[in-house]
Scaffold this motif. Structure first.
Motif, PDB file in Angstrom:
ATOM      1  N   ALA A  99       0.817  -1.239   0.000  1.00 26.30           N
ATOM      2  CA  ALA A  99       0.000   0.000   0.000  1.00 26.30           C
ATOM      3  C   ALA A  99       0.840   1.274   0.000  1.00 26.30           C
ATOM      4  O   ALA A  99       0.338   2.337  -0.352  1.00 26.30           O
ATOM      5  N   CYS A 100       2.088   1.188   0.392  1.00 23.49           N
ATOM      6  CA  CYS A 100       2.890   2.421   0.501  1.00 23.49           C
ATOM      7  C   CYS A 100       3.021   3.067  -0.882  1.00 23.49           C
ATOM      8  O   CYS A 100       3.587   2.487  -1.794  1.00 23.49           O
ATOM      9  N   PRO A 101       2.516   4.298  -1.032  1.00 24.24           N
ATOM     10  CA  PRO A 101       2.476   4.913  -2.368  1.00 24.24           C
ATOM     11  C   PRO A 101       3.839   5.301  -2.915  1.00 24.24           C
ATOM     12  O   PRO A 101       3.980   5.550  -4.105  1.00 24.24           O
ATOM     13  N   THR A 102       4.861   5.356  -2.046  1.00 17.80           N
ATOM     14  CA  THR A 102       6.180   5.799  -2.510  1.00 17.80           C
ATOM     15  C   THR A 102       7.230   4.684  -2.378  1.00 17.80           C
ATOM     16  O   THR A 102       8.424   4.949  -2.465  1.00 17.80           O
ATOM     17  N   ALA A 103       6.758   3.478  -2.149  1.00 16.43           N
ATOM     18  CA  ALA A 103       7.644   2.298  -2.043  1.00 16.43           C
ATOM     19  C   ALA A 103       8.776   2.517  -1.031  1.00 16.43           C
ATOM     20  O   ALA A 103       9.935   2.177  -1.288  1.00 16.43           O
ATOM     21  N   ALA A 104       8.415   3.080   0.114  1.00 14.94           N
ATOM     22  CA  ALA A 104       9.424   3.367   1.148  1.00 14.94           C
ATOM     23  C   ALA A 104       9.727   2.146   2.015  1.00 14.94           C
ATOM     24  O   ALA A 104      10.708   2.154   2.758  1.00 14.94           O
ATOM     25  N   LEU A 105       8.879   1.119   1.923  1.00 16.29           N
ATOM     26  CA  LEU A 105       9.036  -0.028   2.828  1.00 16.29           C
ATOM     27  C   LEU A 105       9.561  -1.268   2.120  1.00 16.29           C
ATOM     28  O   LEU A 105       9.117  -1.612   1.030  1.00 16.29           O
ATOM     29  N   THR A 106      10.510  -1.907   2.791  1.00 17.25           N
ATOM     30  CA  THR A 106      10.821  -3.305   2.518  1.00 17.25           C
ATOM     31  C   THR A 106      10.541  -3.974   3.865  1.00 17.25           C
ATOM     32  O   THR A 106      10.475  -3.274   4.875  1.00 17.25           O
TER      33      THR A 106
ATOM     34  N   GLN B  48      11.855  -2.554   7.309  1.00 17.52           N
ATOM     35  CA  GLN B  48      12.759  -1.410   7.105  1.00 17.52           C
ATOM     36  C   GLN B  48      12.079  -0.306   6.305  1.00 17.52           C
ATOM     37  O   GLN B  48      11.438  -0.571   5.287  1.00 17.52           O
ATOM     38  N   LEU B  49      12.248   0.922   6.789  1.00 12.48           N
ATOM     39  CA  LEU B  49      11.660   2.075   6.112  1.00 12.48           C
ATOM     40  C   LEU B  49      12.793   2.983   5.643  1.00 12.48           C
ATOM     41  O   LEU B  49      13.663   3.348   6.436  1.00 12.48           O
ATOM     42  N   ASP B  50      12.764   3.329   4.369  1.00 15.68           N
ATOM     43  CA  ASP B  50      13.744   4.283   3.850  1.00 15.68           C
ATOM     44  C   ASP B  50      13.118   5.674   3.962  1.00 15.68           C
ATOM     45  O   ASP B  50      12.234   6.030   3.176  1.00 15.68           O
TER      46      ASP B  50
ATOM     47  N   LEU C  66      12.236   8.119   1.185  1.00 13.82           N
ATOM     48  CA  LEU C  66      11.105   7.882   0.286  1.00 13.82           C
ATOM     49  C   LEU C  66       9.770   8.037   1.006  1.00 13.82           C
ATOM     50  O   LEU C  66       8.715   7.809   0.406  1.00 13.82           O
ATOM     51  N   CYS C  67       9.810   8.400   2.284  1.00 14.09           N
ATOM     52  CA  CYS C  67       8.595   8.321   3.109  1.00 14.09           C
ATOM     53  C   CYS C  67       7.859   9.659   3.217  1.00 14.09           C
ATOM     54  O   CYS C  67       8.453  10.690   3.533  1.00 14.09           O
ATOM     55  N   ILE C  68       6.561   9.631   3.001  1.00 13.50           N
ATOM     56  CA  ILE C  68       5.710  10.836   3.038  1.00 13.50           C
ATOM     57  C   ILE C  68       5.741  11.487   4.424  1.00 13.50           C
ATOM     58  O   ILE C  68       5.721  12.711   4.559  1.00 13.50           O
ATOM     59  N   SER C  69       5.812  10.652   5.438  1.00 13.90           N
ATOM     60  CA  SER C  69       5.867  11.184   6.799  1.00 13.90           C
ATOM     61  C   SER C  69       7.132  12.037   6.955  1.00 13.90           C
ATOM     62  O   SER C  69       7.096  13.147   7.498  1.00 13.90           O
ATOM     63  N   TYR C  70       8.236  11.531   6.466  1.00 11.32           N
ATOM     64  CA  TYR C  70       9.512  12.275   6.520  1.00 11.32           C
ATOM     65  C   TYR C  70       9.408  13.575   5.718  1.00 11.32           C
ATOM     66  O   TYR C  70       9.778  14.645   6.202  1.00 11.32           O
TER      67      TYR C  70
ATOM     68  N   GLY D 265       2.475  14.101   8.033  1.00 11.94           N
ATOM     69  CA  GLY D 265       2.572  12.694   8.425  1.00 11.94           C
ATOM     70  C   GLY D 265       1.868  11.805   7.421  1.00 11.94           C
ATOM     71  O   GLY D 265       1.324  12.283   6.403  1.00 11.94           O
ATOM     72  N   CYS D 266       1.889  10.523   7.684  1.00 12.03           N
ATOM     73  CA  CYS D 266       1.226   9.562   6.796  1.00 12.03           C
ATOM     74  C   CYS D 266       0.814   8.351   7.632  1.00 12.03           C
ATOM     75  O   CYS D 266       1.590   7.866   8.451  1.00 12.03           O
ATOM     76  N   ASP D 267      -0.405   7.876   7.389  1.00 11.35           N
ATOM     77  CA  ASP D 267      -0.944   6.754   8.167  1.00 11.35           C
ATOM     78  C   ASP D 267      -1.155   5.494   7.331  1.00 11.35           C
ATOM     79  O   ASP D 267      -1.629   4.477   7.850  1.00 11.35           O
ATOM     80  N   ILE D 268      -0.854   5.567   6.051  1.00 10.48           N
ATOM     81  CA  ILE D 268      -1.311   4.517   5.130  1.00 10.48           C
ATOM     82  C   ILE D 268      -0.864   3.115   5.551  1.00 10.48           C
ATOM     83  O   ILE D 268      -1.668   2.179   5.586  1.00 10.48           O
ATOM     84  N   CYS D 269       0.434   2.968   5.914  1.00 12.48           N
ATOM     85  CA  CYS D 269       0.912   1.610   6.234  1.00 12.48           C
ATOM     86  C   CYS D 269       0.337   1.094   7.555  1.00 12.48           C
ATOM     87  O   CYS D 269       0.478  -0.088   7.868  1.00 12.48           O
ATOM     88  N   GLN D 270      -0.311   1.958   8.319  1.00 11.60           N
ATOM     89  CA  GLN D 270      -1.008   1.489   9.526  1.00 11.60           C
ATOM     90  C   GLN D 270      -2.506   1.338   9.242  1.00 11.60           C
ATOM     91  O   GLN D 270      -3.161   0.460   9.803  1.00 11.60           O
TER      92      GLN D 270
HETATM   93  S1  SF4 Z   1       4.278   6.330   6.472  1.00  9.07           S
HETATM   94 FE1  SF4 Z   1       3.354   6.382   4.402  1.00  9.07          FE
HETATM   95  S2  SF4 Z   1       5.062   6.789   2.993  1.00  9.07           S
HETATM   96 FE2  SF4 Z   1       5.956   6.202   4.991  1.00  9.07          FE
HETATM   97  S3  SF4 Z   1       6.282   3.992   4.802  1.00  9.07           S
HETATM   98 FE3  SF4 Z   1       4.236   4.238   5.696  1.00  9.07          FE
HETATM   99  S4  SF4 Z   1       2.834   4.262   3.913  1.00  9.07           S
HETATM  100 FE4  SF4 Z   1       4.905   4.589   3.132  1.00  9.07          FE
END
Ligand code: SF4
Ligand code: B12
Ligand code: SF4
Length: 353
Positions: free
Chosen positions: A203-210, A213-215, A218-222, A245-250
């Motif tokens: 679901a992560c729209p910016t492919a920040a997750l493996t 591990q979060l890069d 690439l993260c919207i929250s960052y 911030g971003c809640d998508i991955c939760q």
């Molecule tokens: S907070 Fe948003 S952008 Fe960051 S890893 Fe989760 S879904 Fe992706």
């Protein structure tokens, strides 16, 4: 008042949980002092550049995270506490009104730092009534691996989205720690319950997750909270309506489907889906007033307007052309550049129709 068992040389987790609940914490557990077992993961993450420009993670104090005793000499135990913050409101992934922005759940109410620190001090005083000890209260900003400690203290497991998740509770909770020289009986970490699920990664729209591990680069929250300059152009589209911030991955995590809700009045939402047009026109003084004592001020006024411009561009709505033209004239070069990008994105979306 807590009733102690007669031979309580070592205070048990249940005593600690009772004290923590009296202080207004929803979760509590104990980790024994010792070198941080996950420090290697942290070091590798920083060395790979994944902390982006978050200097507080990469500066000279970074290696203090190798051992929490660096923060309190004579440390014996870490009490890890959690405070729930989510209410019955909808999830960001269910929002369907393009004229609105999205503020992430953790920032809907008052800032948690002072509130939790005050309660941790109260907890320390209660503990000191039972055991004479030194202590130090930490919430978020100390060089501590809070999720690792919380896992060790039995509060939950670290999910593939890197959040700490608790079975039957979900992941919508803040963490804090009371470091103490008191000897307390440690709890055990629970098993990882992610299994074969990969929803957060998909679901992560910016492919920040493996997995695990979060890069941050690439993260919207960052981008929306921590980054001060330009947001990488190729990732702006993925930001959608997220302005802080971003809640998508939760939001997509099955363990949050029946997440336990907060009873904390301080975390009740002000306006979780504010009107974009109104936000694009606010002055700096209005921004400070609107988000007084809220985490949102961390983005700073210019960063906030930058985020609003991106969300307007992603909305596909013509009505935002006029406010964006005004923002494109804004003296701050970052805001102006993002407004110009948003105008061209609106044109691109129109042509695609
Ligand atoms: S907070 Fe948003 S952008 Fe960051 S890893 Fe989760 S879904 Fe992706
Ligand atoms: C920097 C930071 C960020 C950065 C980077 C996040 C990241 N995943 O690293 C950004 C700005 C992106 C961010 C975003 C968010 N954050 Co933040 N953030 C922090 C902060 C200050 C440091 C985290 C850190 O050191 N990251 C570096 C990485 C390498 O460490 P880590 O994620 O903690 O992972 C360690 C352990 O989990 C362990 N580990 C990781 N995977 C695995 C797997 C296994 C099997 C094992 C055994 C161990 C293990 O090893 C790692 C290294 O030690 C902490 C507070 C703190 N002092 O810890 C809050 C914190 C993690 N954030 C928090 C929150 C609420 C958020 C957001 C939800 C806010 C939002 N809505 O936008 C998002 C969540 C995004 C996400 N999926 O993580 C909460 C998390 C609460 C929880 N239930 O997990 C914390 C704890 C703040 C608090 N005091 O409550 N955050
Ligand atoms: S969405 Fe699935 S993989 Fe991701 S954290 Fe939740 S359970 Fe784990």
């Amino acid at each position: 008042m807590v009733n102690l068992p007669p031979d309580s040389t070592q205070l048990t987790g249940s005593v600690v949980r009772e004290l923590a609940a009296e202080c207004g914490f929803d979760l509590a557990g104990v980790a024994a002092a010792g070198p941080a077992p996950d420090f290697g993961r942290y070091r590798a993450w920083v060395d790979a550049g994944m902390a982006g420009e978050m200097r507080y993670l990469t500066d000279h104090r970074a290696d203090l995270r190798a051992d929490p005793a660096e923060l309190l000499p004579g440390l014996q135990s870490v009490i890890s506490v959690g405070m729930l913050y989510s209410g019955p409101e909808p999830c960001s992934v269910d929002m369907t009104e393009p004229e609105r922005a999205w503020v992430s759940r953790y920032a809907w109410g008052d800032d948690y730092h002072d509130l939790m620190r005050g309660r941790l001090k109260k907890l320390a005083h209660k503990l000191c009534e039972i055991r004479e000890c030194e202590w130090r209260a930490c919430v978020d900003t100390a060089p501590l691996l809070e999720r690792s400690l919380a896992r060790q203290a039995g509060l939950g497991w670290i999910g593939k989205n890197t959040c700490l998740i608790r079975e039957g509770v979900g992941s919508w909770f803040f963490l804090g720690e009371l470091l103490t020289t008191a000897v307390l009986q440690p709890d055990l970490p629970p098993p990882d319950r992610c299994g074969t699920c990969t929803r957060c990664i998909d679901a992560c729209p910016t492919a920040a997750l493996t997995p695990y591990q979060l890069d941050a680069r690439l993260c919207i929250s960052y981008f929306t909270i921590e980054l001060r300059g330009m947001i990488p152009e190729n990732l702006r589209e993925g930001m959608g309506a997220n302005i802080f911030g971003c809640d998508i991955c939760q939001d997509v995590c099955p363990w949050n489907r029946k997440a336990v809700q907060t009873r904390e009045a301080a975390f009740a939402p002000r306006d979780f889906a504010p009107d974009l047009e109104k936000l694009g026109a606010i002055s700096e003084a209005e921004f400070q007033g609107m988000f007084r004592s809220s985490p949102v001020t961390r983005a700073k006024y210019a960063g906030f307007l930058r985020n609003v411009a991106v969300a307007m561009g992603n909305s596909g709505l013509d009505q935002f052309r006029e406010p964006l033209r005004r923002m494109a004239e804004y003296p701050n070069a970052v805001v102006a550049e993002h407004a110009r990008w948003a105008l061209s994105r609106l044109s691109g979306l129109e042509q695609a129709l």
